[in-house]
Motif scaffolding. Structure first.
Motif, PDB file in Angstrom:
ATOM      1  N   ALA A 181    -102.160  11.084-130.952  1.00  0.00           N
ATOM      2  CA  ALA A 181    -100.936  11.036-130.158  1.00  0.00           C
ATOM      3  C   ALA A 181    -100.804  12.295-129.313  1.00  0.00           C
ATOM      4  N   ALA A 182     -99.617  12.895-129.313  1.00  0.00           N
ATOM      5  CA  ALA A 182     -99.319  13.975-128.370  1.00  0.00           C
ATOM      6  C   ALA A 182    -100.246  15.173-128.525  1.00  0.00           C
ATOM      7  N   GLU A 183    -100.650  15.510-129.762  1.00  0.00           N
ATOM      8  CA  GLU A 183    -101.478  16.695-129.979  1.00  0.00           C
ATOM      9  C   GLU A 183    -102.862  16.548-129.355  1.00  0.00           C
ATOM     10  N   ARG A 184    -103.329  15.318-129.151  1.00  0.00           N
ATOM     11  CA  ARG A 184    -104.672  15.085-128.601  1.00  0.00           C
ATOM     12  C   ARG A 184    -104.601  14.316-127.285  1.00  0.00           C
ATOM     13  N   LEU A 185    -103.498  14.402-126.605  1.00  0.00           N
ATOM     14  CA  LEU A 185    -103.247  13.567-125.437  1.00  0.00           C
ATOM     15  C   LEU A 185    -104.300  13.754-124.353  1.00  0.00           C
ATOM     16  N   ARG A 186    -104.793  12.628-123.823  1.00  0.00           N
ATOM     17  CA  ARG A 186    -105.749  12.623-122.728  1.00  0.00           C
ATOM     18  C   ARG A 186    -105.567  11.314-121.979  1.00  0.00           C
ATOM     19  N   ASP A 187    -106.272  11.146-120.887  1.00  0.00           N
ATOM     20  CA  ASP A 187    -106.132   9.927-120.100  1.00  0.00           C
ATOM     21  C   ASP A 187    -106.433   8.706-120.970  1.00  0.00           C
ATOM     22  N   GLY A 188    -105.628   7.673-120.837  1.00  0.00           N
ATOM     23  CA  GLY A 188    -105.848   6.455-121.605  1.00  0.00           C
ATOM     24  C   GLY A 188    -104.584   5.636-121.704  1.00  0.00           C
ATOM     25  N   ILE A 189    -104.630   4.609-122.545  1.00  0.00           N
ATOM     26  CA  ILE A 189    -103.485   3.715-122.747  1.00  0.00           C
ATOM     27  C   ILE A 189    -102.813   4.080-124.058  1.00  0.00           C
ATOM     28  N   TYR A 190    -101.510   4.246-124.012  1.00  0.00           N
ATOM     29  CA  TYR A 190    -100.741   4.698-125.165  1.00  0.00           C
ATOM     30  C   TYR A 190     -99.495   3.844-125.337  1.00  0.00           C
ATOM     31  N   VAL A 191     -98.988   3.834-126.568  1.00  0.00           N
ATOM     32  CA  VAL A 191     -97.663   3.284-126.846  1.00  0.00           C
ATOM     33  C   VAL A 191     -96.677   4.450-126.839  1.00  0.00           C
ATOM     34  N   LEU A 192     -95.612   4.304-126.065  1.00  0.00           N
ATOM     35  CA  LEU A 192     -94.602   5.342-125.917  1.00  0.00           C
ATOM     36  C   LEU A 192     -93.273   4.827-126.437  1.00  0.00           C
ATOM     37  N   ARG A 193     -92.418   5.750-126.848  1.00  0.00           N
ATOM     38  CA  ARG A 193     -91.036   5.394-127.194  1.00  0.00           C
ATOM     39  C   ARG A 193     -90.139   6.062-126.159  1.00  0.00           C
ATOM     40  N   ILE A 194     -89.476   5.240-125.370  1.00  0.00           N
ATOM     41  CA  ILE A 194     -88.599   5.732-124.308  1.00  0.00           C
ATOM     42  C   ILE A 194     -87.221   5.121-124.503  1.00  0.00           C
ATOM     43  N   ASP A 195     -86.220   5.979-124.745  1.00  0.00           N
ATOM     44  CA  ASP A 195     -84.845   5.510-124.985  1.00  0.00           C
ATOM     45  C   ASP A 195     -84.816   4.443-126.072  1.00  0.00           C
ATOM     46  N   GLU A 196     -85.532   4.693-127.169  1.00  0.00           N
ATOM     47  CA  GLU A 196     -85.597   3.809-128.342  1.00  0.00           C
ATOM     48  C   GLU A 196     -86.324   2.497-128.078  1.00  0.00           C
ATOM     49  N   ALA A 197     -86.923   2.334-126.900  1.00  0.00           N
ATOM     50  CA  ALA A 197     -87.727   1.148-126.617  1.00  0.00           C
ATOM     51  C   ALA A 197     -89.199   1.520-126.671  1.00  0.00           C
ATOM     52  N   LEU A 198     -90.033   0.597-127.148  1.00  0.00           N
ATOM     53  CA  LEU A 198     -91.472   0.804-127.172  1.00  0.00           C
ATOM     54  C   LEU A 198     -92.090   0.220-125.910  1.00  0.00           C
ATOM     55  N   MET A 199     -92.985   0.998-125.290  1.00  0.00           N
ATOM     56  CA  MET A 199     -93.673   0.541-124.089  1.00  0.00           C
ATOM     57  C   MET A 199     -95.148   0.905-124.204  1.00  0.00           C
ATOM     58  N   PRO A 213     -94.467   9.444-111.904  1.00  0.00           N
ATOM     59  CA  PRO A 213     -95.404  10.569-111.778  1.00  0.00           C
ATOM     60  C   PRO A 213     -94.809  11.874-112.297  1.00  0.00           C
ATOM     61  N   ASP A 214     -95.681  12.767-112.717  1.00  0.00           N
ATOM     62  CA  ASP A 214     -95.314  14.153-113.038  1.00  0.00           C
ATOM     63  C   ASP A 214     -94.172  14.266-114.049  1.00  0.00           C
ATOM     64  N   CYS A 215     -94.294  13.552-115.175  1.00  0.00           N
ATOM     65  CA  CYS A 215     -93.320  13.687-116.263  1.00  0.00           C
ATOM     66  C   CYS A 215     -93.696  14.888-117.121  1.00  0.00           C
ATOM     67  N   ARG A 216     -92.716  15.630-117.578  1.00  0.00           N
ATOM     68  CA  ARG A 216     -92.985  16.768-118.435  1.00  0.00           C
ATOM     69  C   ARG A 216     -93.445  16.287-119.805  1.00  0.00           C
ATOM     70  N   LEU A 217     -94.440  16.964-120.365  1.00  0.00           N
ATOM     71  CA  LEU A 217     -94.984  16.585-121.664  1.00  0.00           C
ATOM     72  C   LEU A 217     -93.911  16.488-122.736  1.00  0.00           C
ATOM     73  N   GLU A 218     -92.994  17.445-122.758  1.00  0.00           N
ATOM     74  CA  GLU A 218     -91.996  17.503-123.824  1.00  0.00           C
ATOM     75  C   GLU A 218     -90.961  16.383-123.741  1.00  0.00           C
ATOM     76  N   THR A 219     -90.949  15.654-122.629  1.00  0.00           N
ATOM     77  CA  THR A 219     -89.974  14.565-122.491  1.00  0.00           C
ATOM     78  C   THR A 219     -90.531  13.226-122.939  1.00  0.00           C
ATOM     79  N   ILE A 220     -91.820  13.192-123.303  1.00  0.00           N
ATOM     80  CA  ILE A 220     -92.473  11.934-123.652  1.00  0.00           C
ATOM     81  C   ILE A 220     -92.701  11.858-125.158  1.00  0.00           C
ATOM     82  N   ASP A 221     -92.238  10.780-125.774  1.00  0.00           N
ATOM     83  CA  ASP A 221     -92.463  10.541-127.200  1.00  0.00           C
ATOM     84  C   ASP A 221     -93.652   9.589-127.330  1.00  0.00           C
ATOM     85  N   VAL A 222     -94.810  10.148-127.632  1.00  0.00           N
ATOM     86  CA  VAL A 222     -96.035   9.355-127.718  1.00  0.00           C
ATOM     87  C   VAL A 222     -96.214   8.859-129.151  1.00  0.00           C
ATOM     88  N   VAL A 223     -96.223   7.544-129.327  1.00  0.00           N
ATOM     89  CA  VAL A 223     -96.383   6.949-130.658  1.00  0.00           C
ATOM     90  C   VAL A 223     -97.845   6.995-131.089  1.00  0.00           C
TER      91      VAL A 223
END
Length: 217
Positions: free
Chosen positions: A152-170, A196-206
């Protein structure tokens, strides 16, 4: 007390400690709602089937031996890994509310194949379904995807991920700009806008999507 009685008593103890219920655990292993209660209270069946025992042991995070399985052979790795299927969708569209991320069943994968896939701790793997069309043609509505929560976030690199945004999974494609510490979030379907250009700390990577399966025809 016999080994089988010990296994039933141990399962009952785990259920009480964790606040679980018989019917929910029966559904977890794909059985009728009374199955676990009958096993514990009436001794029917006399012992758990291997697949049921393995899934319950993984769910409670205990060795199978405690639920009546054989003692582990320290020199032998398991042939298969049981990966839980969670009763939740990750939207490839406008966002799916996760609700209670409970087991609905499980899938067994060859342990060697999972290693070649590059997964780490298999206890952090689960599968969920895709909902929506924003990741077409890579992922379609109804596809089953395996998510590695250890990647997840600690190893983040280009690819497809599941994110939690405003309590929704995407489920989205991420492109990382390490120097600026930003992430671009996009869909494979060009009809959907990206961020584009979202700050890392604002993204909840599942977790990272490492495999997908779908029905043909």
């Amino acid at each position: 007390m016999s080994e089988r009685m010990d296994a039933r008593a141990e399962l009952e103890r785990l259920i009480g400690e964790r606040g679980e219920d018989y019917a929910g655990l029966s559904r977890l292993i794909g059985r009728n709602a009374a199955y676990v209660q009958q096993y514990i209270k009436r001794g029917i069946p006399k012992r758990l089937a291997e697949a049921d025992r393995r899934l319950l042991a993984r769910y409670f995070e205990v060795p199978e031996e405690r639920l009546g399985g054989p003692a582990p052979d320290p020199g032998r790795e398991p042939d298969h890994v049981v990966v839980p299927r969670l009763d939740v969708g990750a939207s490839a569209g406008h966002g799916a509310l996760p609700g209670e991320e409970r087991f609905r069943s499980s899938l067994a994968f060859d342990a060697g194949w999972l290693r070649r896939l590059g997964t780490g701790d298999v206890r952090l793997l689960s599968t969920i379904r895709v909902e929506g069309d924003s990741m077409i043609p890579t992922l379609a509505d109804g596809d089953e995807i395996m998510v590695d929560r250890g990647d997840a976030a600690e190893r983040l690199r280009d690819g497809i991920y599941v994110l939690r945004i405003d309590e929704a999974l995407m489920v989205k494609r991420l492109a990382v700009n390490p120097s600026a510490r930003t992430i671009s979030i996009s869909s494979d379907n060009a009809a959907y806008p990206g961020w584009p250009d979202c700050r890392l700390e604002t993204i909840d990577v599942v977790g990272r999507v490492v495999w997908a399966g779908r029905r043909i025809g």
